[in-house]
Design an enzyme around this catalytic site. Structure first.
Site, PDB file in Angstrom:
ATOM      1  CG  ASN A  10       3.244   7.150   4.991  1.00 13.25           C
ATOM      2  OD1 ASN A  10       3.109   8.169   4.768  1.00 13.25           O
ATOM      3  ND2 ASN A  10       4.009   6.359   5.449  1.00 13.25           N
ATOM      4  CG  HIS A  13       5.586  12.368   1.205  1.00  8.58           C
ATOM      5  ND1 HIS A  13       6.637  12.909   1.884  1.00  8.58           N
ATOM      6  CD2 HIS A  13       5.846  11.091   1.388  1.00  8.58           C
ATOM      7  CE1 HIS A  13       7.568  11.973   2.075  1.00  8.58           C
ATOM      8  NE2 HIS A  13       7.063  10.736   1.665  1.00  8.58           N
ATOM      9  CG  HIS A  46       8.235   8.276   9.763  1.00 10.44           C
ATOM     10  ND1 HIS A  46       9.246   7.704   8.872  1.00 10.44           N
ATOM     11  CD2 HIS A  46       8.794   8.168  11.121  1.00 10.44           C
ATOM     12  CE1 HIS A  46      10.364   7.604   9.482  1.00 10.44           C
ATOM     13  NE2 HIS A  46      10.101   7.863  10.837  1.00 10.44           N
ATOM     14  NE  ARG A  48      11.707  10.575   7.532  1.00 12.46           N
ATOM     15  CZ  ARG A  48      12.766   9.729   7.563  1.00 12.46           C
ATOM     16  NH1 ARG A  48      13.899  10.145   8.370  1.00 12.46           N
ATOM     17  NH2 ARG A  48      12.929   8.695   6.986  1.00 12.46           N
ATOM     18  NE  ARG A  52      13.125  14.431   6.837  1.00 12.71           N
ATOM     19  CZ  ARG A  52      14.183  13.489   6.301  1.00 12.71           C
ATOM     20  NH1 ARG A  52      13.897  12.900   5.195  1.00 12.71           N
ATOM     21  NH2 ARG A  52      15.353  13.220   6.875  1.00 12.71           N
ATOM     22  CD  GLU A  73       5.955   4.357   8.319  1.00 10.17           C
ATOM     23  OE1 GLU A  73       6.888   5.132   8.219  1.00 10.17           O
ATOM     24  OE2 GLU A  73       5.367   3.837   7.561  1.00 10.17           O
ATOM     25  CB  THR A 104      12.653   4.595   5.761  1.00 11.77           C
ATOM     26  OG1 THR A 104      11.811   5.514   6.449  1.00 11.77           O
ATOM     27  CG2 THR A 104      13.124   3.750   6.844  1.00 11.77           C
ATOM     28  CD  GLU A 154       5.383  -1.807   6.451  1.00  7.28           C
ATOM     29  OE1 GLU A 154       4.764  -1.496   7.432  1.00  7.28           O
ATOM     30  OE2 GLU A 154       5.895  -0.798   5.519  1.00  7.28           O
ATOM     31  CG  HIS A 193      10.099   2.404   1.331  1.00  8.30           C
ATOM     32  ND1 HIS A 193      10.717   2.989   0.463  1.00  8.30           N
ATOM     33  CD2 HIS A 193      10.104   3.409   2.288  1.00  8.30           C
ATOM     34  CE1 HIS A 193      11.149   4.007   0.640  1.00  8.30           C
ATOM     35  NE2 HIS A 193      10.651   4.308   1.909  1.00  8.30           N
ATOM     36  CG  HIS A 216       6.671   9.528  -2.742  1.00  9.30           C
ATOM     37  ND1 HIS A 216       6.879   9.390  -4.114  1.00  9.30           N
ATOM     38  CD2 HIS A 216       7.221  10.967  -2.435  1.00  9.30           C
ATOM     39  CE1 HIS A 216       7.391  10.381  -4.599  1.00  9.30           C
ATOM     40  NE2 HIS A 216       7.600  11.319  -3.497  1.00  9.30           N
TER      41      HIS A 216
HETATM   42  N1  PXP Z   1       6.175   1.465   5.304  1.00  9.62           N
HETATM   43  C1  PXP Z   1       7.210   2.016   6.003  1.00  9.62           C
HETATM   44  C2  PXP Z   1       7.881   1.623   7.287  1.00  9.62           C
HETATM   45  C3  PXP Z   1       7.670   3.431   5.646  1.00  9.62           C
HETATM   46  O1  PXP Z   1       8.798   4.049   6.370  1.00  9.62           O
HETATM   47  C4  PXP Z   1       7.193   4.182   4.627  1.00  9.62           C
HETATM   48  C5  PXP Z   1       7.720   5.588   4.033  1.00  9.62           C
HETATM   49  O2  PXP Z   1       7.617   6.267   5.195  1.00  9.62           O
HETATM   50  C6  PXP Z   1       6.440   3.460   3.677  1.00  9.62           C
HETATM   51  C7  PXP Z   1       5.823   2.224   4.249  1.00  9.62           C
HETATM   52  C8  PXP Z   1       5.796   4.090   2.612  1.00  9.62           C
HETATM   53  O3  PXP Z   1       6.573   4.163   1.550  1.00  9.62           O
HETATM   54  P1  PXP Z   1       6.274   5.032   0.279  1.00  9.62           P
HETATM   55  O4  PXP Z   1       6.116   6.415   0.795  1.00  9.62           O
HETATM   56  O5  PXP Z   1       7.300   4.869  -0.523  1.00  9.62           O
HETATM   57  O6  PXP Z   1       4.957   4.368  -0.164  1.00  9.62           O
END
Ligand code: PXP
Length: 251
Positions: A10, A13, A46, A48, A52, A73, A104, A154, A193, A216
């Site tokens: 992901n 960030h 994602h 949003r 952001r 996402e 999220t 998920e 997440h 993240h």
């Molecule tokens: N999966 C989903 C559905 C998410 O919304 C997120 C955060 O955007 C992630 C995975 C990744 O989470 P993290 O950034 O905490 O690794």
């Protein structure tokens, strides 16, 4: 037989840091190319409602330029549905979204919002987009996902990652039960997440998971050792944990 475990990186960030100053640096597209070289199996982003981090232009560039599957996402809104149908990413993960939240927080209420979700899942599926629902490790939510015809769920691993001691054990056990329950219903199961180097192993060992989506921590860790190194280390922790289930430990 445990499934293959894919890593979806992901890159939201990278955009968060870029947006802190405006301009173009650091470029999420460059991060996506680098992630591919470092062993990612897919890119997750994602878009949003408040833009952001990722922007519409980022999504357009990712669709046009990357060779990996894109997992978009999105909130279950008309605006996001239109965007997904226009770009046709490989997958769309439907997530709950609140403007004030930092990230999220918690999974989708697939039971309470099924009337809203049903036509969205149908439209995405008709366009060949593989839909997943981001839900808590909750049997009733999995049943709702099955009734809605979602091929993938998920499981939210945030509570597990945030907990410690006995509470973490309890969260892990909930996740294991949910993964097994969903797989028995022929739903493909992903997780994500909050995962980091110290939490990914126990989740990767759960044999039903086919994909972990991680962002993240990887981007944060990249500040210290570089993105290539953080992704490669995550990949190897995942692979080694999964190998303890298959008995094929890698070097
Ligand atoms: N999966 C989903 C559905 C998410 O919304 C997120 C955060 O955007 C992630 C995975 C990744 O989470 P993290 O950034 O905490 O690794």
């Amino acid at each position: 037989m445990p499934e293959i475990l894919r890593l979806g990186v992901n890159i939201d960030h990278v955009a968060t840091i870029r947006n802190a100053r405006g301009g173009h640096h650091p470029d999420p597209l460059r991060a996506a190319h680098l992630a591919a070289k470092a062993g990612a199996d897919g890119i997750t982003a994602h878009l949003r409602e408040d833009r952001r981090h990722m922007t519409d232009t980022d999504i357009e560039s990712l669709i046009a330029e990357i060779n990996l599957p894109l997992n978009l996402e999105m909130a279950a809104t008309d605006e996001m549905l239109k965007i997904a149908l226009k770009h046709r990413p490989h997958a769309a993960c439907i997530v709950p979204e609140k403007r004030q939240e930092r990230t999220t927080e918690g999974g989708l209420d697939a039971i309470g919002t099924q009337n809203n979700l049903m036509p969205i899942i149908r439209s995405l599926t008709e366009r060949g987009i593989r839909v997943s629902l981001f839900i808590e490790a909750d049997i009733e939510q999995i049943d709702a996902a099955k009734n809605l015809g979602a091929p993938v769920v998920e499981i939210h691993t945030g509570a597990y990652c945030d907990a410690s001691g006995i509470l973490r054990r309890q969260e892990l056990s909930r996740i294991k039960k949910a993964a097994s329950y969903a797989a028995d219903l022929n739903i493909e199961v992903h997780a994500g997440h909050g995962l980091g180097f110290d939490t990914v192993g126990e989740v990767a060992e759960i044999p039903q998971f086919t994909e972990l989506n991680i962002g993240h921590f990887l981007i944060g860790e990249a500040i210290f050792g570089g993105l290539d190194s953080s992704i490669r280390r995550m990949r190897s922790l995942m692979d080694n944990a999964r190998a303890t289930v298959t008995g094929e430990r890698s070097a």
